[in-house]
Design an enzyme around this catalytic site. Sequence first.
Site, PDB file in Angstrom:
ATOM      1  N   TYR A   1       0.871  -1.231   0.058  1.00  0.00           N
ATOM      2  CA  TYR A   1      -0.046   0.119   0.209  1.00  0.00           C
ATOM      3  C   TYR A   1       0.929   1.075   0.013  1.00  0.00           C
ATOM      4  O   TYR A   1       1.929   1.114   0.704  1.00  0.00           O
ATOM      5  CB  TYR A   1      -0.857   0.127   1.222  1.00  0.00           C
ATOM      6  CG  TYR A   1      -1.906   1.138   1.157  1.00  0.00           C
ATOM      7  CD1 TYR A   1      -2.987   1.610   0.224  1.00  0.00           C
ATOM      8  CD2 TYR A   1      -1.754   2.328   2.310  1.00  0.00           C
ATOM      9  CE1 TYR A   1      -3.793   2.258   0.336  1.00  0.00           C
ATOM     10  CE2 TYR A   1      -2.567   3.404   2.123  1.00  0.00           C
ATOM     11  CZ  TYR A   1      -3.472   3.477   1.129  1.00  0.00           C
ATOM     12  OH  TYR A   1      -4.286   4.533   1.243  1.00  0.00           O
TER      13      TYR A   1
ATOM     14  N   LYS B   1       3.863   9.551   9.119  1.00  0.00           N
ATOM     15  CA  LYS B   1       3.652   9.488  10.338  1.00  0.00           C
ATOM     16  C   LYS B   1       4.682   9.896  11.251  1.00  0.00           C
ATOM     17  O   LYS B   1       4.422  11.095  11.474  1.00  0.00           O
ATOM     18  CB  LYS B   1       3.396   7.832  10.424  1.00  0.00           C
ATOM     19  CG  LYS B   1       2.465   7.508   9.407  1.00  0.00           C
ATOM     20  CD  LYS B   1       2.022   6.047   9.579  1.00  0.00           C
ATOM     21  CE  LYS B   1       1.090   5.634   8.411  1.00  0.00           C
ATOM     22  NZ  LYS B   1      -0.349   5.858   8.736  1.00  0.00           N
TER      23      LYS B   1
ATOM     24  N   ASP C   1       9.241   2.346   0.825  1.00  0.00           N
ATOM     25  CA  ASP C   1       8.060   3.279   1.368  1.00  0.00           C
ATOM     26  C   ASP C   1       8.399   3.018   2.864  1.00  0.00           C
ATOM     27  O   ASP C   1       7.761   1.787   3.310  1.00  0.00           O
ATOM     28  CB  ASP C   1       6.788   2.683   0.749  1.00  0.00           C
ATOM     29  CG  ASP C   1       5.664   3.278   1.349  1.00  0.00           C
ATOM     30  OD1 ASP C   1       6.025   4.032   2.341  1.00  0.00           O
ATOM     31  OD2 ASP C   1       4.698   3.383   0.659  1.00  0.00           O
TER      32      ASP C   1
END
Length: 445
Positions: A142, A263, A234
């Site tokens: 994702y 994040k 990622d």
Amino acid sequence: MNHERSRDLYGRALSVLSGGVNSSVRATRPYPFFVERGDGGHVIDADGNRYVDYVMGYGPLLYGHDAPEPVQAAVQKYASAGPMYGAPTEIEVEHAEFVARHVPSVEMIRFVNSGTEATVSAVRLARGATGRNKIVIMQGGYHGAQESTLVEGGPENPHPSTSGIPESFAEHTLPVPFNDEEAVAEVFEEHGDDIAGVLVEPILANMGIVAPVDGYHETLRDLCDEHGSLLIFDEVITGFRVGGLQCAQGKFGVTPDLTTFGKIIGGGFPVGAIGGRAELIEQFSPSGDVFQSGTFSGHPVTMAAGHEYLKYAAENDVYEHVNRLGEKLRRGIADICEDQAPEYTVVGSDSMFKTVFTREGPADLDGQCEAGCQQRADCPRFDYCPKTGADVAKADTERWERIFWQEMKDQGVFLTANQFESQFVCYAHTDEDIEETLEAYKEAL
């Protein structure tokens, strides 16, 4: 538990918010509880119910809901000085310098506003830097809500995974199974001259947490070097969560060309970033020809929070604490599963954890990975544990969502809403929280 106020709030939300939520993963069944406030490693909902929180905002909250005093002071200082300026500030330079000192791949960095924006920009940069079109991604990986990676199928039949994306957008995306060296080698053999880059999570973290098999990332590194493609990690989820300040790339000993962040790097505020070799990052505008810009990029409050977040981790035993509790939790869940559901697979690393409701397991668990699946070839679960996103998708997801998640919630433990999303231990969690959680697992399983 009483959820009367949450139910009423959800009724109101359905009238003004699509599906009653602003992010689809929040739409738990039959309706979500609405959070009123956080307290350390816990959240309290609108009806006063208290939960041990392992969602942690889906990853950003390394310290839980009460950030250390230096972080709070920095946020207050920069917020009171003015919301934003449309001009550079010193704190974004300091934050960039800190990241570049600690993350192996980062010589230079561009801050943006979300993990999605980071991966969009990284894909654009890879294409601009190489003059090529195709991007290899992992099935089940994702990379945010972007057209280039919301793609499913195989390398010969890629197609969008959601409505709203033209079929033609998927033509330049090559999905391959994670951990399948032969599959990715075949893709490079056929398309190598037009592959701009490989975009991969070091650990699949939105698909049940799947660790790489030994040598997989080294294979990706070698293939990219051989064909002149860029390796893009990622690390939106794993960054400053797995491997400490060096991130997952430091833990695995493989250095990508580009890394995307989100994040934790923003200290709990909206953020994204793309880091990498200087000659690549300098190809972003205004120094290069790859356009990238954003009104809120490098927001001073976010930069201050992220900088103090990472500085505090560097100067204190943050990772020692969260990783110790993460291991204790995974070991405890593995022991419970061995007794009550031996087919289930406990996964995770450092302060991440999950239980995948795999449907089959070995007859003898002697010698299994005791603190979360590490893809050890000599583990008795090796032929049964998930290696790809498709393996996780075959698990008993309905049981996880409809029964297990509800049971854990009723016992005061807040987990991510489905089988696939990672869960996190934070610095505010205690041994008592872990023991309480393990008792809840015993009941729920």
